[in-house]
Motif scaffolding. Sequence first.
Motif, PDB file in Angstrom:
ATOM      1  N   UNK A 156       0.832  -1.212   0.000  1.00 39.20           N
ATOM      2  CA  UNK A 156       0.000   0.000   0.000  1.00 39.20           C
ATOM      3  C   UNK A 156       0.867   1.263   0.000  1.00 39.20           C
ATOM      4  N   UNK A 157       1.947   1.238   0.787  1.00 36.22           N
ATOM      5  CA  UNK A 157       2.860   2.391   0.838  1.00 36.22           C
ATOM      6  C   UNK A 157       3.511   2.614  -0.523  1.00 36.22           C
ATOM      7  N   UNK A 206      -7.424   0.407  -3.261  1.00 35.49           N
ATOM      8  CA  UNK A 206      -8.413   1.345  -2.713  1.00 35.49           C
ATOM      9  C   UNK A 206      -7.872   2.011  -1.445  1.00 35.49           C
ATOM     10  N   UNK A 207      -7.095   1.267  -0.647  1.00 36.76           N
ATOM     11  CA  UNK A 207      -6.511   1.868   0.559  1.00 36.76           C
ATOM     12  C   UNK A 207      -5.585   3.020   0.183  1.00 36.76           C
ATOM     13  N   UNK A 208      -4.781   2.821  -0.872  1.00 38.12           N
ATOM     14  CA  UNK A 208      -3.835   3.866  -1.296  1.00 38.12           C
ATOM     15  C   UNK A 208      -4.594   5.086  -1.843  1.00 38.12           C
ATOM     16  N   UNK A 216     -12.423   8.294  -7.165  1.00 39.17           N
ATOM     17  CA  UNK A 216     -12.194   7.433  -8.329  1.00 39.17           C
ATOM     18  C   UNK A 216     -13.498   6.768  -8.756  1.00 39.17           C
ATOM     19  N   UNK A 217     -13.520   6.298  -9.996  1.00 38.70           N
ATOM     20  CA  UNK A 217     -14.639   5.506 -10.494  1.00 38.70           C
ATOM     21  C   UNK A 217     -14.168   4.068 -10.645  1.00 38.70           C
ATOM     22  N   UNK A 230      -4.949   0.914 -10.867  1.00 39.56           N
ATOM     23  CA  UNK A 230      -5.402   2.302 -10.809  1.00 39.56           C
ATOM     24  C   UNK A 230      -4.923   2.913 -12.110  1.00 39.56           C
ATOM     25  N   UNK A 231      -5.838   3.432 -12.928  1.00 48.97           N
ATOM     26  CA  UNK A 231      -5.464   4.100 -14.166  1.00 48.97           C
ATOM     27  C   UNK A 231      -5.731   5.593 -14.018  1.00 48.97           C
ATOM     28  N   UNK A 232      -4.750   6.401 -14.422  1.00 51.29           N
ATOM     29  CA  UNK A 232      -4.964   7.849 -14.420  1.00 51.29           C
ATOM     30  C   UNK A 232      -5.349   8.233 -15.844  1.00 51.29           C
TER      31      UNK A 232
END
Length: 406
Positions: A156-157, A206-208, A216-217, A230-232
């Motif tokens: 997560x970090x 999701x934690x991050x 986010x969606x 996770x996509x930006x």
Amino acid sequence: MPDHRTLGRALNLFDTDPLIGAGLPFWLPDGAAVRQALEDYLRAAERRAGYHHVYSPVLGKRELYEVSGHWRHYRDEMFPPMDLGGEQVVLRPSLCPHHALMFRSRAHSYRELPLRIAESGGMYRSELSGVLGGLTRVRGIQLNDAHIFCTPEQAATEVAGALAMIADAYAALDIRAARYRLSLPGPGGKYVAAAGLWERSIAVLTAALDDRGLGYDAVEGEAAFYGPKIDVQVRDSAGRESTLSTVQVDFHQPEQFDLRYTGADGVAHRPVMVHRSIIGSVERAVAHLIECHGGRFPAWLAPTQVVVLPVTEAQHAAAARFERRCRDRGLRVASSPPDRGSLAARIREHRLVPYQAIIGAEEVAADGVALRLRDGRRLAVLPAAEALDRIGALLAVHSAALWDVS
Ligand SMILES: [Zn+2]
């Protein structure tokens, strides 16, 4: 926003030739300068964040991608294999398997983790020629890629660290994320079956996101075959959305490649692989930058950062001296002598250049320079060394501003 293909050709950044083939652009000197500045920025940011840079081959045996799962889940997007002395080799569709084998090539203790491996590496995708064009649909991709091998507790970090690097890069590039997307598996057989691992990865991501306060969606059917992402997302000139940056948590490939580290308990454990790319492929990133900025790149990225404009022939020697000083400091500099037209015409011609250094009789007498900024601001005459110091300081911190306010 103009289309990056039109602007890319008009600004002499890149082009294609039917004899080389569709989806295989070449970078002209000005485009190469932008790309290099971007790659230099990323390398420096990665070094600061504790990454180690490596190189790995763009080819691999078919068996490598059978182990990774690409052959089964991603084959439609891979180039056909080449027969070579009784074995088959393929152009790689991703860097992940090479980095997994690099990790496996040495024994690791928990003390070395997280181990962050980064590479700006070539990879290939068999896009159909009908959808190719410019820098966004290409068959050869240079990916800003990295894999972090860590314990499950560290994941997560590491994801949060990657998200922070992405935010820093967007600030330096002066671009904005349209939205963050949590990409989940959907129906169909393209995802590896290991239900428990998917849940664990999604929980880490999701934690991050929550940790950084990012909305986010969640979208089904957009995950990688081996794990959620996770996509930006960014938007192009036609309003179409695409993925620029990505962070993924992968429990699958460490299993496939039997990756291990020795824990504090002296027993072998399975690491987690965090895949992350700050700006995705340099092709797509530069296409997006061209469209967002309309050729007015942040000064640290600009193909030409300073143009030297002597007012008359009498300042020729002083202008040449100033140009030399710019070059000595590593600036990308051009000059435009009076025989190219009036001063006003030359300023107009170089309107995309962040710093226009005007040198007339008054400036020569003061060993100075009159800077005109791309946004139209005109600064008082400055000693040449001071002007260069201040420009250099702004470039060094990848400032999106052309001049400090003081
Ligand atoms: Zn990867």
